[in-house]
Design an enzyme around this catalytic site. Sequence first.
Site, PDB file in Angstrom:
ATOM      1  N   GLY A   1       0.801  -1.224   0.000  1.00  0.00           N
ATOM      2  CA  GLY A   1       0.000   0.000   0.000  1.00  0.00           C
ATOM      3  C   GLY A   1       0.832   1.271   0.000  1.00  0.00           C
ATOM      4  O   GLY A   1       0.499   2.239   0.696  1.00  0.00           O
TER       5      GLY A   1
ATOM      6  N   ASP B   1      14.733  -5.151  -6.244  1.00  0.00           N
ATOM      7  CA  ASP B   1      14.460  -5.328  -7.680  1.00  0.00           C
ATOM      8  C   ASP B   1      15.581  -4.691  -8.483  1.00  0.00           C
ATOM      9  O   ASP B   1      16.003  -3.566  -8.174  1.00  0.00           O
ATOM     10  CB  ASP B   1      13.162  -4.589  -8.094  1.00  0.00           C
ATOM     11  CG  ASP B   1      11.925  -5.151  -7.427  1.00  0.00           C
ATOM     12  OD1 ASP B   1      12.013  -6.245  -6.851  1.00  0.00           O
ATOM     13  OD2 ASP B   1      10.872  -4.475  -7.495  1.00  0.00           O
TER      14      ASP B   1
ATOM     15  N   LYS C   1       8.015 -10.377  13.685  1.00  0.00           N
ATOM     16  CA  LYS C   1       9.405 -10.568  13.294  1.00  0.00           C
ATOM     17  C   LYS C   1       9.956  -9.319  12.594  1.00  0.00           C
ATOM     18  O   LYS C   1       9.315  -8.766  11.694  1.00  0.00           O
ATOM     19  CB  LYS C   1       9.521 -11.777  12.347  1.00  0.00           C
ATOM     20  CG  LYS C   1       9.228 -13.107  13.052  1.00  0.00           C
ATOM     21  CD  LYS C   1      10.322 -13.401  14.072  1.00  0.00           C
ATOM     22  CE  LYS C   1      10.080 -14.703  14.809  1.00  0.00           C
ATOM     23  NZ  LYS C   1      11.024 -14.885  15.919  1.00  0.00           N
ATOM     24  N   THR C   2      11.125  -8.898  13.012  1.00  0.00           N
ATOM     25  CA  THR C   2      11.691  -7.657  12.475  1.00  0.00           C
ATOM     26  C   THR C   2      12.766  -7.909  11.416  1.00  0.00           C
ATOM     27  O   THR C   2      13.217  -6.976  10.768  1.00  0.00           O
ATOM     28  CB  THR C   2      12.327  -6.808  13.604  1.00  0.00           C
ATOM     29  OG1 THR C   2      13.444  -7.541  14.131  1.00  0.00           O
ATOM     30  CG2 THR C   2      11.335  -6.514  14.708  1.00  0.00           C
TER      31      THR C   2
ATOM     32  N   PRO D   1      12.892  -9.261   8.330  1.00  0.00           N
ATOM     33  CA  PRO D   1      12.720  -8.789   6.946  1.00  0.00           C
ATOM     34  C   PRO D   1      12.919  -7.281   6.821  1.00  0.00           C
ATOM     35  O   PRO D   1      13.516  -6.806   5.851  1.00  0.00           O
ATOM     36  CB  PRO D   1      11.270  -9.178   6.620  1.00  0.00           C
ATOM     37  CG  PRO D   1      10.930 -10.274   7.569  1.00  0.00           C
ATOM     38  CD  PRO D   1      11.713 -10.007   8.821  1.00  0.00           C
TER      39      PRO D   1
ATOM     40  N   CYS E   1     -18.697   3.886 -20.891  1.00  0.00           N
ATOM     41  CA  CYS E   1     -17.854   3.666 -22.073  1.00  0.00           C
ATOM     42  C   CYS E   1     -18.346   2.440 -22.841  1.00  0.00           C
ATOM     43  O   CYS E   1     -19.377   2.501 -23.487  1.00  0.00           O
ATOM     44  CB  CYS E   1     -16.392   3.566 -21.640  1.00  0.00           C
ATOM     45  SG  CYS E   1     -15.267   4.056 -22.963  1.00  0.00           S
TER      46      CYS E   1
ATOM     47  N   GLN F   1     -21.883   1.691 -24.969  1.00  0.00           N
ATOM     48  CA  GLN F   1     -21.913   1.154 -26.333  1.00  0.00           C
ATOM     49  C   GLN F   1     -22.815  -0.082 -26.395  1.00  0.00           C
ATOM     50  O   GLN F   1     -23.592  -0.255 -27.329  1.00  0.00           O
ATOM     51  CB  GLN F   1     -20.483   0.838 -26.794  1.00  0.00           C
ATOM     52  CG  GLN F   1     -19.596   2.098 -26.841  1.00  0.00           C
ATOM     53  CD  GLN F   1     -18.142   1.806 -27.237  1.00  0.00           C
ATOM     54  OE1 GLN F   1     -17.741   0.660 -27.373  1.00  0.00           O
ATOM     55  NE2 GLN F   1     -17.355   2.863 -27.417  1.00  0.00           N
TER      56      GLN F   1
ATOM     57  N   HIS G   1     -15.389   8.337 -18.655  1.00  0.00           N
ATOM     58  CA  HIS G   1     -15.198   7.577 -17.413  1.00  0.00           C
ATOM     59  C   HIS G   1     -15.397   8.484 -16.189  1.00  0.00           C
ATOM     60  O   HIS G   1     -14.428   9.029 -15.661  1.00  0.00           O
ATOM     61  CB  HIS G   1     -13.795   6.961 -17.383  1.00  0.00           C
ATOM     62  CG  HIS G   1     -13.642   5.846 -18.350  1.00  0.00           C
ATOM     63  ND1 HIS G   1     -13.962   4.547 -18.029  1.00  0.00           N
ATOM     64  CD2 HIS G   1     -13.247   5.836 -19.642  1.00  0.00           C
ATOM     65  CE1 HIS G   1     -13.754   3.771 -19.088  1.00  0.00           C
ATOM     66  NE2 HIS G   1     -13.322   4.532 -20.076  1.00  0.00           N
TER      67      HIS G   1
ATOM     68  N   GLU H   1     -15.904   7.734 -13.220  1.00  0.00           N
ATOM     69  CA  GLU H   1     -15.267   7.213 -12.010  1.00  0.00           C
ATOM     70  C   GLU H   1     -13.898   7.839 -11.761  1.00  0.00           C
ATOM     71  O   GLU H   1     -13.401   7.811 -10.632  1.00  0.00           O
ATOM     72  CB  GLU H   1     -15.157   5.684 -12.066  1.00  0.00           C
ATOM     73  CG  GLU H   1     -14.133   5.109 -13.051  1.00  0.00           C
ATOM     74  CD  GLU H   1     -14.654   4.930 -14.483  1.00  0.00           C
ATOM     75  OE1 GLU H   1     -15.621   5.616 -14.854  1.00  0.00           O
ATOM     76  OE2 GLU H   1     -14.074   4.117 -15.232  1.00  0.00           O
TER      77      GLU H   1
HETATM   78  N1  GLN Z   1     -13.517  -0.668 -26.459  1.00  0.00           N
HETATM   79  C1  GLN Z   1     -14.281   0.520 -26.517  1.00  0.00           C
HETATM   80  C2  GLN Z   1     -13.618   1.579 -27.364  1.00  0.00           C
HETATM   81  O1  GLN Z   1     -12.438   1.552 -27.583  1.00  0.00           O
HETATM   82  C3  GLN Z   1     -14.571   1.061 -25.133  1.00  0.00           C
HETATM   83  C4  GLN Z   1     -13.351   1.442 -24.379  1.00  0.00           C
HETATM   84  C5  GLN Z   1     -13.606   1.616 -22.903  1.00  0.00           C
HETATM   85  O2  GLN Z   1     -14.592   1.125 -22.389  1.00  0.00           O
HETATM   86  N2  GLN Z   1     -12.718   2.286 -22.203  1.00  0.00           N
HETATM   87  O3  GLN Z   1     -14.273   2.485 -27.813  1.00  0.00           O
END
Ligand code: GLN
Length: 543
Positions: A21, A154, A194-195, A197, A387, A391, A513, A515
């Site tokens: 995190g 890494d 445990k310390t 690591p 998106c 569609q 989007h 979100e």
């Molecule tokens: N695959 C679809 C496009 O390219 C939708 C892409 C998405 O949902 N981000 O238009």
Amino acid sequence: MAVTKNTKFIFITGGVVSSLGKGIASASIGLLLKLRGMKVTILKLDPYINVDPGTLSPYQHGEVFVTDDGAETDLDLGHYERFIDENMTRMNNATTGQIYYSVIKKERRGDYLGKTVQVIPHITDEIKYRIWTAGHDDIEYDVIIVEVGGTIGDIESLPFLEAIRQLCLEAGHENTLNIHLTLVPYIRAADEFKTKPTQHSVMRLREIGIQPDMLLCRCESHIEVELKNKIGLFCNVAQNAVIEARDVETIYQVPLVFEAEGVGDLLVRRLGLRNDKPDLTQWELFVSRVMNPEREVTIAICGKYTELKDSYKSIIESFIHAGAAHSTKVKLKWVDAERLESGGLGTSFDDVSGILIPGGFGNRGIEGKIATVQLARERGIPFFGICLGMQCAIIEFARNVCGMESANGSEFSNQTDFPVIDIMEQQKNLANLGGTMRLGAYRCELKAKTATSKIYGNAVISERHRHRYEVNNVYVDEFEKNGMVATGINPKTDLVETIELTDHPWFIGVQFHPELKSRVLEPHPLFRDFVKAALTHQSRNGA
Ligand code: GLN
């Protein structure tokens, strides 16, 4: 100028194992400093060689977070934006791929004047340049937090750590600070934390020349002061800077735990920053709403990457924000669209009060999603299509309401007389897949009196995009005649950005989007209203 002579740098590295995190820790520290009145930004350094995560499978990398300026970035930038409530840009995420790309371009231009181009100093200089120029050029930052991806040990992260070592030397001890996030495992058989690591991880860090100033110790439960003393002694870190970062119920508690452990005060003291008293009231209120919801509602997410929830990170967080606004716990029911194709819909959606179809690519699971839209439309279940989800809603409507039986999107099939979702002319002949979609913020004008415009309370909005295909405007009149309205239009290109059904309790599709823009204290209006619609559906239908 992004950096002034007073700018401080905080570097955050991770040890022992991945997934501790670091992103949340960086975002939480950013929040604690911002609440103390500081101008803060966060840079994520990613050691992989991809130029950006845009070409990575969601199974490999989780969600691709898109910024306003159209960069495809690491999902940690989503945490940064949600926690510190600032917009990130393409300057907030640098990958090994980008660093080498820019060094190689300079070499081809002859910028290195005959020198042998090497990891030290050329690659490390480029990394330092990205750190110095982090964030937006016109803002003077008090603090730049730099999160280094990967785990100490890494091979890939070595150049980044070397660059940090150099930068600490150049900027001076008083202006730089290193935090190491580590794991203190509890071994049940021995009944002990445990310390070792942590000791080993810090040893590796010190070999590279970085001495951590603070350790954030991830642990299952409270660790005693003796143990902190021991860790401090072995790792050469002051005991009060050995911080207990114990497991919490929600990531949103992390800033509160850090504050209680004195992280904010320690940082400002050590870096000589001003220390306005932070006001965490709003945040605490939000956390208490998340932890003590008054009710619950179940919403189905019908997608393709349902085994890896990180692919839908921002959607999950948006539901937490929106749920809190209604004092509601939003329970997400994950429905695998492909499974619906073989097994039918059955009772998959009988116990849900809302259905969301998120973004996605390719035709796997498409028919399952289209069948899901049909069910939501016909049964009056609140539906939110994002998106690819929008569609699918359009394809379903064209097929089953407008009588265009073979309707499809040209991403999924070219055997159609009705390509209702089609590729843009500019997209047709692109040779490269990376960074060439319609990306980033675009304006959209909302038609007055539509549900969507009421929800936003605004006639003009700006939202972030990541897609190649668009609604085919040839069919829009036909859709509108049948009750699906194009409610939001891009004023420059005339592209359809949002749709809704007139004869349905809540049925909205968006090409962008939303979100990506939900914030902890400012849930996205569409998510907030969708949860409200789901609650209404639940109270009427019992599910
Ligand atoms: N695959 C679809 C496009 O390219 C939708 C892409 C998405 O949902 N981000 O238009």
